[in-house]
Design a protein around this motif. Structure first.
Motif, PDB file in Angstrom:
ATOM      1  N   THR A  14       0.858  -1.180   0.000  1.00  0.00           N
ATOM      2  CA  THR A  14       0.000   0.000   0.000  1.00  0.00           C
ATOM      3  C   THR A  14       0.898   1.235   0.000  1.00  0.00           C
ATOM      4  N   PRO A  15       0.386   2.405  -0.401  1.00  0.00           N
ATOM      5  CA  PRO A  15       1.215   3.615  -0.355  1.00  0.00           C
ATOM      6  C   PRO A  15       1.823   3.893   1.025  1.00  0.00           C
ATOM      7  N   PRO A  16       1.076   3.736   2.138  1.00  0.00           N
ATOM      8  CA  PRO A  16       1.728   3.947   3.432  1.00  0.00           C
ATOM      9  C   PRO A  16       2.863   2.958   3.687  1.00  0.00           C
ATOM     10  N   GLU A  17       2.690   1.691   3.262  1.00  0.00           N
ATOM     11  CA  GLU A  17       3.762   0.716   3.427  1.00  0.00           C
ATOM     12  C   GLU A  17       4.971   1.089   2.578  1.00  0.00           C
ATOM     13  N   ALA A  18       4.729   1.603   1.380  1.00  0.00           N
ATOM     14  CA  ALA A  18       5.831   2.034   0.520  1.00  0.00           C
ATOM     15  C   ALA A  18       6.585   3.197   1.164  1.00  0.00           C
ATOM     16  N   ASP A  19       5.852   4.115   1.773  1.00  0.00           N
ATOM     17  CA  ASP A  19       6.498   5.231   2.471  1.00  0.00           C
ATOM     18  C   ASP A  19       7.410   4.718   3.577  1.00  0.00           C
ATOM     19  N   VAL A  47      -3.314  -2.383  -9.623  1.00  0.00           N
ATOM     20  CA  VAL A  47      -2.629  -2.210  -8.340  1.00  0.00           C
ATOM     21  C   VAL A  47      -1.777  -0.952  -8.336  1.00  0.00           C
ATOM     22  N   GLU A  48      -1.661  -0.315  -9.513  1.00  0.00           N
ATOM     23  CA  GLU A  48      -0.879   0.916  -9.629  1.00  0.00           C
ATOM     24  C   GLU A  48      -1.773   2.097  -9.278  1.00  0.00           C
ATOM     25  N   LEU A  49      -1.568   2.661  -8.105  1.00  0.00           N
ATOM     26  CA  LEU A  49      -2.434   3.730  -7.635  1.00  0.00           C
ATOM     27  C   LEU A  49      -2.317   4.977  -8.505  1.00  0.00           C
ATOM     28  N   GLU A  50      -1.134   5.259  -9.009  1.00  0.00           N
ATOM     29  CA  GLU A  50      -0.973   6.401  -9.917  1.00  0.00           C
ATOM     30  C   GLU A  50      -1.838   6.216 -11.163  1.00  0.00           C
TER      31      GLU A  50
END
Length: 539
Positions: free
Chosen positions: A184-189, A474-477
């Motif tokens: 997820t984006p938070p996990e990527a951060d 799955v690509e949020l962008e």
């Protein structure tokens, strides 16, 4: 200012890694051509390139999976022979693969020790590893429960285990291959915080990713590969996404999706209380309801494995379910007679499946045969009782020209096209039918940046023709760029719906982790990871 200067290391220090004249061929295919590269110690070095550019081959040589035909590897300035992964580990190199190499029914601690035991008795090794794990977790923010089973923790925690495995084996050089694909984006951060901590402690990180934003956010230096060659190495602070894209593809690339505001019309697809149970009795979709209207793109966001695949399969006639689904106000059977892909196509549903190799193409068959699949009964493709192969070839050739498939040869086997051109063949087959509803899963998975630009243009063009599009990615962008409305799925349920123009990656990332919002006293990445770990890592 370079990464080594930031960390106080002189530019004259020997490179952590130096590759000289590396070449590798697989039969007639030259995967790497005379590649030379230097990676400074204590930096994060990105490697990007199109599909088939040779990135994975190069890193597989460095990690001992392949042996170079020619060339030399130096580690810390010393010539080093790396015949296998054990030699790479001994040289201080660790690698975190895109698909984790963990034993799911072992604990975190057991996975850390596996292959690095000190002797026949396991107890001393486990005690030693537990102590080391505690120190590493504190030093690098790699917190994970050592006694948790791998199958019971989220993918973010599993990735931390892989990094811990490498550090436990005393890796000073860490290679990460597409590390955010399942996060997820938070996990990527949080992952990027970890990488920066590793850099601060003097570790060297090589990051392979196709996401230019990640390259710009976290790397010090970036190398660009194209067609097996190294085309450029630049300081990240001195370049831009547009310049990197042009270096990758060899031409200017539009990095944004240009589209006018949607003008939604009548409801094309109406889904109510859709439930899907798999062969093992596990409920994959739990009462899902939504609609898609003419002239709009509805994006389905979520980490892989949260029900999106099952949703596409049941709507595409590849899986049975219960509930109610209506297309143009006519009911679609969800089980028994009529609940099949052929009936769906006849009803006006096109389907670009998530896995083009397993579900979209027969790789050993020619392009013209693949274009006919599913539509072989079309009057334009038949002559009397038989298929008109000449007509199919001519139609395929025209489709290949319109969709810029390279090479435009309808007789070429699908397996001989690149991933991006394979995807174009599937898209041409489905989009050219002008379906009332297009189901499209992971449209740009494994596709290089030049083909991504073209594929996005075709999806928007279909929307502008008044068609309804259900997009899963799955690509949020990609979801944010293409969608008019966005639905977020977590653990087989819909967590929420947002207008694409009124949301952002942070909000969607929390929904993808099963949360409505982050507590005020915690950053988003920490709240999301704790929530995922507490709930068994459903995402």
């Amino acid at each position: 200012m370079t990464g080594s200067e930031i960390q106080g290391r002189p530019e004259t220090a020997a490179p952590a890694i130096e590759l000289r004249g590396i070449s590798k061929a697989f039969g007639p295919v030259q995967a790497n051509k005379d590649i030379s590269i230097k990676v400074a110690p204590g930096t994060i070095h990105g490697i990007i390139g199109e599909n088939g550019a040779g990135k994975s081959t190069l890193m597989s040589i460095l990690y001992g999976f392949y042996k170079a035909d020619r060339g030399e590897i130096l580690i810390g300035g010393k010539p080093t022979t790396i015949p296998d992964s054990q030699a790479a580990i001994a040289a201080g190199i660790g690698m975190v693969f895109q698909h984790f190499k963990l034993v799911e029914n072992f604990t975190v601690l057991e996975n850390i020790v596996l292959g690095a035991e000190d002797g026949a008795r396991l107890t001393p090794s486990l005690a030693k590893a537990r102590k080391a794990l505690t120190a590493l977790a504190e030093e690098y923010e790699l917190n994970v429960d050592p006694d948790a089973l791998i199958e019971e923790i989220g993918v973010g925690a599993q990735q931390r285990v892989e990094i811990l495995k490498a550090l436990y084996r005393r890796a000073d050089i860490l290679i990460l291959d597409e590390p955010t694909g399942v996060l997820t984006p938070p996990e990527a951060d949080h992952l990027f915080r970890i990488l920066r901590n590793l850099r601060e402690e003097g570790k060297t990180v090589i990051l392979i990713t196709h996401k230019l934003r990640e390259i710009m956010d976290v790397t010090d230096t970036v190398s660009v590969m194209r067609r097996g060659e190294m085309t450029a190495t630049v300081k990240t602070a001195e370049t831009s996404p547009a310049e990197l894209a042009e270096l990758m593809v060899g031409r200017k690339v539009l990095l944004r999706v240009e589209k006018a505001p949607a003008e939604p019309g009548r409801t094309i697809l109406d889904v109510r209380d859709l439930t899907v149970t798999d062969g093992d009795g596990v409920i994959r979709l739990k009462g899902v309801s939504f609609d898609v209207r003419a002239g709009e793109i509805l994006g389905i966001a979520g980490v892989a494995g949260n029900g999106q695949s099952e949703l596409l399969e049941v709507l595409g006639g590849m899986r049975e379910g219960t509930g109610e689904v209506r297309l143009n106000d006519a009911p679609l059977p969800l089980s028994g007679r009529g609940a099949d892909a052929r009936t769906r196509r006849q009803a006006g549903i096109g389907h670009v499946p998530e896995d083009r190799h397993r579900e979209g193409l027969i790789l050993d068959y020619a392009a013209w045969e693949n274009v006919a699949f599913g539509y072989q009964d079309d009057p334009a493709y038949t002559s009397g009782l038989f298929m008109d192969n000449k007509a199919i070839r001519a139609d395929t050739e025209a489709k290949m020209k319109r969709f810029d498939v390279r090479p435009p040869n309808p007789d070429l086997a699908a397996k001989n096209f690149s991933g991006g051109n394979q995807q174009k063949v599937v898209l041409a087959r489905e989009i050219e039918r002008s379906p009332e509803l297009l189901l499209i899963g992971q449209p740009t998975r494994g596709v290089d940046i030049g083909a991504i630009e073209f594929i996005h243009e075709q999806i928007v063009a279909l929307r502008d023709q008044g068609k309804a599009i259900l997009l899963v990615s799955v690509e949020l962008e990609e979801i944010l760029a293409l969608s008019d409305r966005i639905v977020v799925m977590f653990d087989g349920r819909i967590m929420g719906e947002r207008a694409a123009a009124a949301t952002d990656e942070r909000e969607l990332g929390l929904l993808m982790a099963g949360m409505e919002s982050a507590p005020a006293d915690k950053p988003a990445w920490q709240a999301a990871e704790e929530h995922l770990d507490k709930n068994g890592g459903s995402a």
